[in-house]
Design a protein around this motif. Sequence first.
Motif, mmCIF file in Angstrom:
data_model
loop_
_atom_site.group_PDB
_atom_site.id
_atom_site.type_symbol
_atom_site.label_atom_id
_atom_site.label_comp_id
_atom_site.label_asym_id
_atom_site.label_seq_id
_atom_site.Cartn_x
_atom_site.Cartn_y
_atom_site.Cartn_z
ATOM 1 N N GLY B 74 -9.800 -5.035 -1.596
ATOM 2 C CA GLY B 74 -10.313 -3.734 -2.026
ATOM 3 C C GLY B 74 -10.611 -3.702 -3.519
ATOM 4 N N LYS B 179 5.296 -8.926 -1.184
ATOM 5 C CA LYS B 179 6.482 -8.075 -1.039
ATOM 6 C C LYS B 179 6.509 -7.023 -2.154
ATOM 7 C CE LYS B 179 11.280 -8.775 0.251
ATOM 8 N NZ LYS B 179 12.258 -9.858 0.501
ATOM 9 N N LEU B 182 3.749 -4.396 -1.470
ATOM 10 C CA LEU B 182 4.107 -3.483 -0.376
ATOM 11 C C LEU B 182 5.212 -2.525 -0.837
ATOM 12 C CD1 LEU B 182 4.104 -5.885 2.727
ATOM 13 C CD2 LEU B 182 2.493 -4.018 2.278
ATOM 14 N N ALA B 183 6.159 -3.035 -1.613
ATOM 15 C CA ALA B 183 7.249 -2.176 -2.107
ATOM 16 C C ALA B 183 6.681 -1.058 -2.980
ATOM 17 C CB ALA B 183 8.258 -3.014 -2.898
ATOM 18 N N LEU B 186 5.374 1.678 -0.902
ATOM 19 C CA LEU B 186 6.433 2.511 -0.327
ATOM 20 C C LEU B 186 7.083 3.409 -1.381
ATOM 21 C CD1 LEU B 186 8.092 -0.054 2.103
ATOM 22 C CD2 LEU B 186 6.932 2.068 2.737
ATOM 23 N N ASP B 187 7.053 2.965 -2.629
ATOM 24 C CA ASP B 187 7.692 3.747 -3.696
ATOM 25 C C ASP B 187 6.847 4.933 -4.134
ATOM 26 O OD1 ASP B 187 10.033 2.376 -3.893
ATOM 27 O OD2 ASP B 187 9.321 0.969 -5.429
ATOM 28 N N ASP B 190 1.598 8.622 -3.389
ATOM 29 C CA ASP B 190 0.128 8.577 -3.361
ATOM 30 C C ASP B 190 -0.387 7.224 -2.856
ATOM 31 O OD1 ASP B 190 0.972 7.178 -5.622
ATOM 32 O OD2 ASP B 190 -0.821 7.662 -6.770
ATOM 33 N N LYS B 191 0.538 6.321 -2.517
ATOM 34 C CA LYS B 191 0.129 5.036 -1.937
ATOM 35 C C LYS B 191 0.577 4.907 -0.479
ATOM 36 C CE LYS B 191 -1.365 2.878 -5.814
ATOM 37 N NZ LYS B 191 -2.762 2.503 -6.003
ATOM 38 N N HIS B 192 1.327 5.882 0.000
ATOM 39 C CA HIS B 192 1.820 5.775 1.381
ATOM 40 C C HIS B 192 0.708 5.578 2.391
ATOM 41 C CE1 HIS B 192 5.988 7.840 0.597
ATOM 42 N NE2 HIS B 192 5.933 6.599 0.175
ATOM 43 N N TRP B 193 -0.441 6.210 2.141
ATOM 44 C CA TRP B 193 -1.535 6.105 3.120
ATOM 45 C C TRP B 193 -2.054 4.680 3.241
ATOM 46 C CZ3 TRP B 193 -6.655 4.814 1.760
ATOM 47 C CH2 TRP B 193 -6.899 4.726 0.384
ATOM 48 N N LYS B 194 -1.768 3.853 2.242
ATOM 49 C CA LYS B 194 -2.220 2.457 2.317
ATOM 50 C C LYS B 194 -1.223 1.565 3.060
ATOM 51 C CE LYS B 194 -5.070 2.091 -1.845
ATOM 52 N NZ LYS B 194 -5.350 1.267 -3.029
ATOM 53 N N TYR B 195 -0.053 2.100 3.351
ATOM 54 C CA TYR B 195 0.988 1.288 3.978
ATOM 55 C C TYR B 195 0.923 1.415 5.492
ATOM 56 C CZ TYR B 195 5.477 -0.728 5.134
ATOM 57 O OH TYR B 195 6.465 -1.520 5.677
ATOM 58 N N PRO B 197 3.160 0.013 8.848
ATOM 59 C CA PRO B 197 4.338 -0.764 9.278
ATOM 60 C C PRO B 197 3.969 -2.113 9.884
ATOM 61 C CG PRO B 197 4.615 1.543 9.872
ATOM 62 C CD PRO B 197 3.206 1.400 9.354
ATOM 63 N N VAL B 200 4.309 -5.494 7.818
ATOM 64 C CA VAL B 200 5.538 -6.303 7.768
ATOM 65 C C VAL B 200 5.600 -7.250 8.971
ATOM 66 C CG1 VAL B 200 8.081 -6.235 7.827
ATOM 67 C CG2 VAL B 200 6.816 -4.650 6.362
ATOM 68 N N ASP B 201 5.116 -6.781 10.124
ATOM 69 C CA ASP B 201 5.082 -7.664 11.297
ATOM 70 C C ASP B 201 4.230 -8.904 11.022
ATOM 71 O OD1 ASP B 201 6.530 -5.669 12.601
ATOM 72 O OD2 ASP B 201 4.714 -4.698 13.358
#
Lengths: 274, 274
Positions: B74, B179, B182-183, B186-187, B190-195, B197, B200-201
């Motif tokens: 991106g 890692k 991704l952390a 999660l922190d 305003d970035k949650h929408w890019k995460y 689950p 991690v799989d």
Amino acid sequence: MTDLLRAGTDLDLSIVDPRSTPGFEGGKAEGAAALAAGADEISHLQERLYAASRAGRTPRVLLVLQAMDTAGKGGIVRHVVGAVDPQGVQLAAFKKPTPEELAEHFLARIERRLPAPGMIGVFDRSHYEDVLIARVRSLAEPAVIQRRYGEIRDFERRVADGGTRIVKVMLHISPEEQKARLAERLDRPDKHWKYNPGDVDERLLWPDYMAAYERAIAETDADHAPWYVVPADRKWFARLAVQQLLIDALRDIDPQWPTADFDVEAEKARLAAS
Amino acid sequence: MTDLLRAGTDLDLSIVDPRSTPGFEGGKAEGAAALAAGADEISHLQERLYAASRAGRTPRVLLVLQAMDTAGKGGIVRHVVGAVDPQGVQLAAFKKPTPEELAEHFLARIERRLPAPGMIGVFDRSHYEDVLIARVRSLAEPAVIQRRYGEIRDFERRVADGGTRIVKVMLHISPEEQKARLAERLDRPDKHWKYNPGDVDERLLWPDYMAAYERAIAETDADHAPWYVVPADRKWFARLAVQQLLIDALRDIDPQWPTADFDVEAEKARLAAS
């Protein structure tokens, strides 16, 4: 600034000065600085718009650009739209219709290029060609043109109801400025490819085009699909004005970051263990 | 710089350091300055490429971006491709195939999004997903995957023969850097929408993905469709490297301004009289 540019339904283009800079006090240097500042804001707003769409919300923006040749549509795309992440923009340039397109309803090719949720759509020319050049060049019967205004109104009502913020812009240049810009294209070999002898043919029909614009705008201006006439003899002002129109639309949508649809603490633990 | 990034057919990703900056002596500040200088050059070259296509020439560029999640595809699109006039770029992001896409040949949706003459096409993911996640997740039989390598070779040969300069990039990050990225997602709300689950799989299958990349690259690297492995733990370097790859491709095409197909002096006279 943008309120001053709103066209309304009793527009008289002859009293809009193409060299004016309504609502902006500064000159070229101040305009460039304002454009750079606006680029940051539009960029942030666009990211929020895109993010919101990931959570199933559907707002989108559609910028319609119409203008006489050389008025600066390309510069708007490059310098205003170009400041936005390309992943959030859907650009559609509508050329002379192909035989296939002519065989279908004039709005069919338009409908196919409407922006997806979360996107900023930009139309370089649009369905308005079908009531502008089509009227000036008699490409359709007057009764057909007349019917199209109503079809456009219905279409835009439907698009707006679907969650699309429509912003329609006519870049307004003077015939003198167009002459200077065409002359520059003829003077510079690296600009010859942008010159088309047909441009002079259209230029000779200037008053007819202005009448067609006034009529089209009067027929289709609406609060949910407003027209703005942007003086465009000064490129820096036209860019700033269109940027501001986009910013206004995005601020009004006020897109919000979506909330997580997963358990943030549980994911932190999974990630840490991975 | 770019020669050092060429993958070749005996690639061992374990010996490519994701934090390295092959061929570039400077640090982050020098990298940012070089990126800004390159933006001007790529912008000029792109305009010439586009102009040349108006005269019926057909060269085009296709940048294929592949990477593990968070590697920075991106950012490449935003900061490298975003410096180019949007009118000269065709961006295609390939997501998980829809049921309709799964019912057709895996290359069909790819073929539909190939760049037009004069355009720079950018694939955010591509047909390589069909030999990467498809192999790691056993979404197709091994014999089918094996056949796909050959189909990709034939396809890319045909695309290259049609006048498209192909540049394939794997952005290579380390699992540790992923890692951290991704952390951060999660922190920051305003970035949650890019995460997702699922990220991690996939992360847990890292060695399988690296093996799939090595195999895909070995099977499909060719002089007409070269692979480059771009170390991507330092975002500034990855952006600079991909920009340089695009500049190399454009310089090599060396597009020329088309000559006028009209009588320049006659047009000057017509314009003056208009």
